[in-house]
Structures are given as structure tokens and as C-alpha cells.
Scaffold this active site. Structure first.
Site, PDB file in Angstrom:
ATOM      1  N   THR A 172       0.816  -1.099   0.088  1.00  0.00           N
ATOM      2  CA  THR A 172       0.037   0.227   0.210  1.00  0.00           C
ATOM      3  C   THR A 172       1.017   0.941  -0.063  1.00  0.00           C
ATOM      4  O   THR A 172       1.821   1.224   0.752  1.00  0.00           O
ATOM      5  CB  THR A 172      -0.907   0.168   1.348  1.00  0.00           C
ATOM      6  OG1 THR A 172      -1.754  -1.173   1.269  1.00  0.00           O
ATOM      7  CG2 THR A 172      -1.839   1.357   1.124  1.00  0.00           C
ATOM      8  N   PHE A 174       1.143   5.258   0.834  1.00  0.00           N
ATOM      9  CA  PHE A 174       0.741   6.327   1.507  1.00  0.00           C
ATOM     10  C   PHE A 174       1.169   7.622   1.363  1.00  0.00           C
ATOM     11  O   PHE A 174       2.202   7.556   0.880  1.00  0.00           O
ATOM     12  CB  PHE A 174       0.837   5.955   3.109  1.00  0.00           C
ATOM     13  CG  PHE A 174       0.235   4.578   3.707  1.00  0.00           C
ATOM     14  CD1 PHE A 174      -1.024   4.871   4.483  1.00  0.00           C
ATOM     15  CD2 PHE A 174       0.559   3.536   3.546  1.00  0.00           C
ATOM     16  CE1 PHE A 174      -1.763   3.593   4.975  1.00  0.00           C
ATOM     17  CE2 PHE A 174      -0.022   2.479   4.130  1.00  0.00           C
ATOM     18  CZ  PHE A 174      -1.055   2.481   4.744  1.00  0.00           C
TER      19      PHE A 174
END
Length: 277
Positions: A172, A174
Site C-alpha cells: 500500500t 501512503f
């Protein structure tokens, strides 16, 4: 005083992990929603907000591209978190005792092979780290949780198996958001610039707008479109490029882009995370 980072989710979530890994020693402020995290920074209760924007398995995080331009904040950093899934339970519980595990719905399919091997049923929870906190308080010995190692550490659970995800690429990305941009900072691994724009209503406007990046040798790593204002004709574009607006090639590309746009807003200039590679 240590800086405080707001994030959406519970203590032990992957967003919390992003805060710990990217800014060691910072304080954290768990928030109910992305909007609450943004609001915490705007109101001065936090210095930064950590927002997930995309995942290698599930793509773009819903609504995040709408929130970024409207947030009033600017991107000052990025962080890549490898989503490792671990199985945890109460101390002393053995894996053979488990009848079900709880986790956010996106995690359960990612550990399907492991769960099937042990005949453990998956049950959806609103938040994996929150499920870990609930298990610690419940005392249920026939339940486990799929979450991060950090969640087990925070909530006093025992790790029965680590990194049980079926695929090894799940990551992921960010973005760190602050009230003000920081154009002065330079990264050892290069810089990124993120912006949104709307093209003028002329034939081939997008094609012409993108031409400046190609002719100037600027690498565009992301280009996405989305509707704004509930209109099928008002399309806004979100883009990431490598480089700094003060770099001659980037400056020329942005100047050419500006000629073909009705709106151009630079959301942030920030160091390129080496984990991009």
C-alpha cells in the site's frame, strides 16, 4: 515535542504501521475516517495526516482523489508499506483450537490457502486492528484475528503464524499530508510532484497537454481521471511525475501543460521513496 500523525483506523492498523515506519518516534492520533484525520491537521490537533492512496492488489483507495484536492493540505512525503498478514490469538491458544478468524474483508481472501489448510472460517470485521482489540477484551479462545504484527504487539495477542498471505507483492502506498508545502526539501532518491488539472475544451487537449512531458523526458508514473461536480463532461485528472518543478525539464513540461488547462493545482512536491523500486 514529537510530531503527531493522524491516521484512519485503530492502533495496530497498517496506516499506523506506515506512521511508525516512515516517522519513527512520532506520536499518533487514530481517527474514525479520512476526513477526521484531515480535519485534525487543519485544526492543529495533528501535524501530519497519513492517507492510503493505492494498493497493488485492490488499486485506488475509494474517494481519496476527491479528498486530496479538497483537503487544503499538501503532500510532503510518501511511504510504501508491505501488507504482511499474521494470524493471532489469545496467549496460550493453539491454532487447532480456532474455529474462525476475524479481519477486514480485503484480508481474508488474501490468506485463503492458509485458512483452508487448517479449516478455519473467515468472518468480516470493520477493521482488523479493531478486531484484535475486541478479541483481547473478549477472552474468546476459539477465535483468531488476521492483522499486522504491530496489532498483536499493541493488544497483547500471541502470533500463531506470520506473513501467511497468498501473494508476496501486496503493498500500500501512503501520502503524508501537511498544512503547508515544502518545496525546499530534496530527496536522496529523487523527487516526486503530484498535481491535479482540468484540460481546456479544445480538440485533443489531453494529448497536447501530455506532449510536454514526453518531449522533455519527464517520467509520469500515474495518470487517472475522475468526474467532478456530478457532471459527465467535467473531468479532472490526477498525476504523479518524477522530478521537482524547479528542474528545467519539469518546469518546461508544466508550462506547456498550463497552456492547455483551465485549472492546474500542485498538491505536493516530496522525496521519492526508494521502495518504489
Amino acid at each position: 515535542m514529537a510530531e503527531r500523525i493522524a491516521f484512519q483506523g485503530e492502533l495496530g492498523s497498517y496506516s499506523h504501521q506506515a506512521c511508525v515506519e516512515s516517522r519513527p518516534g512520532s506520536d499518533v492520533l487514530p481517527c474514525r475516517s479520512f476526513e477526521d484525520g484531515i480535519r485534525a491537521v487543519r485544526e492543529g490537533r495533528a501535524d501530519l495526516a497519513m492517507l492510503p492512496v493505492e494498493n497493488t492488489t485492490y488499486g485506488r483507495v475509494a474517494d481519496i482523489h476527491r479528498l486530496l484536492p479538497e483537503s487544503g493540505l499538501r503532500i510532503v512525503g510518501e511511504a510504501f508499506v508491505r501488507v504482511h498478514i499474521s494470524l493471532m490469538a489469545l496467549p496460550g491458544v493453539q491454532i487447532e483450537e480456532l474455529r474462525k478468524v476475524r479481519a477486514h474483508p480485503v484480508l481474508i481472501p488474501q490468506a485463503r490457502a492458509f485458512l483452508d489448510q487448517y479449516g478455519i472460517r473467515g468472518e468480516a470485521a470493520a477493521d482488523s486492528a479493531g478486531a484484535a482489540a475486541e478479541l483481547a477484551a473478549s477472552g474468546a479462545r476459539d477465535q483468531g484475528v488476521l492483522a499486522s504484527d504491530l496489532a498483536a504487539e499493541i493488544h497483547g495477542l500471541h502470533l500463531l503464524a506470520r506473513h501467511i498471505e497468498d501473494h508476496a507483492h501486496n503493498t500500500t502506498r501512503f501520502l503524508l499530508m501537511a498544512p503547508e508545502p515544502n518545496f525546499a526539501k530534496r530527496g536522496d532518491h529523487g523527487m516526486m510532484t503530484t498535481f491535479v488539472f482540468q484540460v481546456r475544451n479544445i480538440p485533443a487537449a489531453l494529448y497536447k497537454a501530455m506532449g510536454g512531458f514526453a518531449t522533455n523526458g519527464v517520467n509520469m508514473t500515474k495518470l487517472e481521471s475522475y468526474m467532478v461536480g456530478g457532471s459527465f463532461t467535467a473531468t479532472q485528472f490526477y498525476a504523479d511525475i518524477e522530478g521537482h518543478p524547479e528542474d528545467p525539464a519539469v518546469a518546461r513540461a508544466l508550462e506547456e501543460l498550463d497552456y492547455f488547462t483551465d485549472m492546474l493545482d500542485i498538491l505536493g512536491v516530496y522525496p521519492r521513496d526508494p521502495r518504489r523500486d
